[in-house]
Design an enzyme around this catalytic site. Structure first.
Site, short mmCIF file in Angstrom:
data_model
loop_
_atom_site.label_atom_id
_atom_site.label_comp_id
_atom_site.label_asym_id
_atom_site.label_seq_id
_atom_site.Cartn_x
_atom_site.Cartn_y
_atom_site.Cartn_z
N GLU A 38 43.13 17.75 66.60
CA GLU A 38 44.47 18.32 66.51
C GLU A 38 45.47 17.31 65.97
OE1 GLU A 38 45.37 21.35 66.70
OE2 GLU A 38 43.43 22.10 67.35
N GLN A 43 49.65 18.26 59.35
CA GLN A 43 50.06 17.97 57.98
C GLN A 43 48.90 17.56 57.06
OE1 GLN A 43 53.34 18.43 57.13
NE2 GLN A 43 53.76 19.00 59.24
N THR A 44 47.66 17.86 57.47
CA THR A 44 46.50 17.42 56.69
C THR A 44 45.48 18.54 56.62
OG1 THR A 44 46.87 15.20 57.62
CG2 THR A 44 44.83 15.56 56.40
N TYR A 121 53.19 22.05 70.32
CA TYR A 121 52.01 22.59 69.64
C TYR A 121 50.74 21.91 70.11
CZ TYR A 121 48.25 22.81 66.34
OH TYR A 121 46.99 22.94 65.82
N ASP A 139 51.88 26.80 64.95
CA ASP A 139 51.99 25.82 63.86
C ASP A 139 52.47 26.57 62.62
OD1 ASP A 139 49.78 27.24 63.02
OD2 ASP A 139 48.55 25.48 62.60
#
Length: 376
Positions: A38, A43-44, A121, A139
């Site tokens: 997680e 962002q990946t 999150y 998300d």
């Protein structure tokens, strides 16, 4: 529970059970392994994360192993993933768990969110997937799915309220992963595959042909352009490198000495000036050998690199090192400087091109150390 909610839950979970991707962190209920995934996935993209995840789990297989490591131990295993504060906070949280929780990861989102680097999150993702807690995750993918399903504006509180309403209690972990999977593979930002979407019949955006309008576009971040000059500074057979402060942008990573500039002077002179002012050494700088650009979330950095030679002066013992070129791979580098490091490891700059050979010759013709003037 409304009939529509029941349909959403049943359709989505049936689709997920049949079509979910086989990902390494989905083969375990180990909360630490799920936590690793997680943190890395923020962002990946998934395909980028997989090899990093596997290397990390091999080197740091438990929360205890991670807590025992140093920041310098872990950063090489994060290099290339970006957003390095994630790794530093994860390391800090591991130490907190060992010290405060006897090495046992808390089981509820309410407890998890108290740890360093864990927001709503991540806390909900770990709690629901690893411990079956009935808590929704939100998300970017989930926001998009909910916004289109219910024509909901991109409002944090309203999206969260809808996520709580449709959550499948008893299978919260699977449902949360299904929502994220749907957003990543079907309900994509551009050109969503509505014709094969399991929630097509429930989707208000599809019914009205408004998929492209939801979620409403957010205001784009204006990226600031910055100019830096840096140097591959040699002292005999060693190169000078610098470690950035642990706090702040790219904290703890290494780089070749570089300085943000606004003056319109010639770059080699600026490198000499700032090397003296900021590091305390005198150098002789040659011609520019490379320009590298790197895009960050809020910055576009253009770095001009010059070949340099140490003349005199002692580097600060903290955050600066002279290392042999073959040792560079042992240090986690910033993205922009890793591009230069790759060139050095594949063939040192002074032999890789005619421009660089010329620069090296120019250095040899420089004045003797006794005649080098202090840069101003």
């Amino acid at each position: 529970m409304s009939q529509n909610t029941q349909n959403i839950q049943h359709s989505l979970l049936s689709w997920y059970d049949q079509h979910k991707r086989d990902l390494p962190w989905r083969r375990t209920k180990d909360p630490y392994a799920i936590w690793v995934s997680e943190i890395m996935l923020q962002q990946t993209q998934v395909q980028t994360v997989i090899p990093y995840y596997e290397r990390w789990m091999k080197r740091f297989p438990s929360i205890q192993k991670l807590a025992q490591a140093t920041v310098d131990d872990i950063l090489p295993f994060w290099e290339g993933l970006g957003y390095y504060a994630r790794a530093r906070n994860f390391h800090k949280a591991a130490q907190e768990i060992v010290q405060k929780y006897q090495g046992k990861i808390p089981t509820s989102a309410q407890e998890l969110i108290q740890l360093s680097g864990i927001g709503p999150y991540t806390a909900s993702a770990i709690a629901s997937i690893a411990f079956d807690e009935d808590t929704p995750v939100v998300d970017g993918n989930v926001r998009r799915v909910i916004s289109r399903l219910f024509l909901t504006p991109d409002d944090k509180d309203k999206i969260q309220e809808q996520a709580e309403k449709i959550l499948a209690h008893g299978r919260a972990g699977d449902f949360n992963q299904a929502m994220m999977e749907l957003g990543a593979t079907i309900c994509t930002p551009q050109n969503p595959q509505c014709l094969i979407c399991p929630l097509q019949k429930n989707c208000q955006a599809f019914a009205k042909g408004l998929q492209a309008d939801y979620p409403p576009l957010m205001k784009r971040v204006v990226q600031k352009a910055i100019k830096t000059v840096g140097g591959i500074i040699w002292k005999e057979d060693k190169i000078l490198i610098h470690q950035r402060p642990l706090k702040g942008l790219l904290g703890g990573l290494w780089e070749f000495p570089n300085f943000r500039v606004s003056e319109k002077k010639e770059g080699s002179k600026l490198l000499q000036k700032y090397s003296h002012q900021e590091i305390g050494i005198l150098i002789s700088a040659g011609e520019k050998i490379r320009q590298v650009k790197h895009v960050y979330t809020h910055l576009i950095e253009s770095l001009d690199i010059y070949l340099g030679r140490w003349v005199k002066g002692k580097i600060p013992s903290k955050n600066y090192k002279w290392v042999k070129s073959i040792e560079l791979s042992q240090y986690p580098f910033t993205g922009i400087c890793s591009k230069i490091r790759t060139r050095i490891l594949n063939g040192t700059p002074n032999v890789s091109s005619s421009e660089e050979k010329k620069s090296h010759k120019a250095l040899k013709k420089k004045e003797s150390p006794e005649k080098v003037l202090i840069p101003t």
